[in-house]
Design a protein around this motif. Structure first.
Motif, short mmCIF file in Angstrom:
data_model
loop_
_atom_site.label_atom_id
_atom_site.label_comp_id
_atom_site.label_asym_id
_atom_site.label_seq_id
_atom_site.Cartn_x
_atom_site.Cartn_y
_atom_site.Cartn_z
N ASP A 194 -3.77 15.58 -7.39
CA ASP A 194 -5.00 16.34 -7.12
C ASP A 194 -5.92 15.55 -6.18
N TRP A 195 -6.02 14.24 -6.44
CA TRP A 195 -6.87 13.41 -5.59
C TRP A 195 -6.35 13.38 -4.16
N ILE A 196 -5.04 13.25 -4.01
CA ILE A 196 -4.44 13.22 -2.67
C ILE A 196 -4.70 14.52 -1.93
N THR A 197 -4.52 15.65 -2.64
CA THR A 197 -4.73 16.96 -2.03
C THR A 197 -6.17 17.13 -1.56
N ARG B 11 -8.99 16.03 6.77
CA ARG B 11 -8.63 17.01 7.79
C ARG B 11 -9.87 17.64 8.40
N ARG B 12 -10.85 17.98 7.56
CA ARG B 12 -12.10 18.56 8.08
C ARG B 12 -12.83 17.54 8.96
N GLU B 13 -12.80 16.28 8.53
CA GLU B 13 -13.48 15.23 9.29
C GLU B 13 -12.85 15.04 10.66
N PHE B 14 -11.51 14.96 10.71
CA PHE B 14 -10.83 14.71 11.97
C PHE B 14 -10.77 15.95 12.85
N ASP C 50 -3.74 16.42 11.52
CA ASP C 50 -2.92 16.24 10.32
C ASP C 50 -2.38 14.82 10.22
N SER C 51 -1.96 14.23 11.35
CA SER C 51 -1.44 12.87 11.33
C SER C 51 -2.52 11.88 10.91
N ALA C 52 -3.73 12.04 11.47
CA ALA C 52 -4.82 11.15 11.13
C ALA C 52 -5.19 11.28 9.66
N ALA C 53 -5.22 12.50 9.16
CA ALA C 53 -5.54 12.72 7.75
C ALA C 53 -4.47 12.10 6.85
#
Length: 203
Positions: free
Chosen positions: A172-175, A182-185, A196-199
């Motif tokens: 859950d934490w990973i998700t 993802r929102r940040e990048f 996606d790669s950066a996240a």
């Protein structure tokens, strides 16, 4: 699932290959066959990728500065990057049906080289390029890991034990973390694959 390819790019003597071999060592299936020159034939590269399933493999340019070699290096880099990213490789053609047989290509791959790879845009987006020079890695520190490979073996074994014991609770934490990153990048990159790669790397 993380399917990008790491490229250590820099001048001769920057310890690129030495560092890549140390990092890959705990996950090599056949240590005598875990490295191949990028200037090899394309058929050899494909066979090498298939034989390296579920391991970490290394493709090294071995300072291939000749123009012919560089063209072959670029072609083979495209093949390797796409195969690892897609998870399949065009292996052999059935002479009777004239259909190409696709086989699973599942491994982590490190490329090393001195020159800038001339790749198509799709392959560029699947490659994480890390520029290095002679100041990037400390040879004295590296030698400790070269002479005592069990250091990294123990480290990764401990990490795997940790994931085995607590992995379910971390899902859950990973998700949640992945979505936050993802929102940040997404505010920094226009290309979805970069986001996606950066996240994934941040998690």
């Amino acid at each position: 699932e993380f399917a990008s390819v790491l490229y250590l790019n820099g001048e001769s003597g920057a310890l690129k290959t030495a560092v890549a071999k140390v990092v890959a060592f705990p996950f090599m299936r056949e240590r005598g066959r875990s490295k191949m020159r990028l200037a090899s034939t394309s058929a050899s590269i494909k066979d090498f990728l298939l034989l390296s399933k579920d391991s970490v493999a290394l493709l090294d340019d071995s300072s291939g500065s000749e123009q012919t070699n560089q063209r072959q290096i670029n072609t083979n880099s495209e093949i390797a990057i796409r195969s690892v990213s897609d998870g399949t490789i065009d292996a052999k053609m059935n002479t009777a049906t004239r259909k190409v047989k696709h086989e699973s290509c599942r491994l982590a791959l490190i490329l090393t080289g001195e020159d800038k790879l001339q790749l198509g845009r799709s392959s560029q987006l699947r490659l994480i390029e890390y520029p290095v020079d002679r100041e990037t890695f400390d040879g004295k520190i590296l030698s400790n890991f070269q002479h005592k490979p069990e250091i990294l073996n123990a480290y990764f074994a401990t990490y795997i034990d940790y994931l085995t014991e607590r992995g379910a609770g971390l899902i859950d934490w990973i998700t949640l973390s992945f979505e936050e990153y993802r929102r940040e990048f997404a505010e920094k990159f226009d290309v979805r694959r970069f986001v996606d790669s950066a996240a994934g790397l941040s998690v």
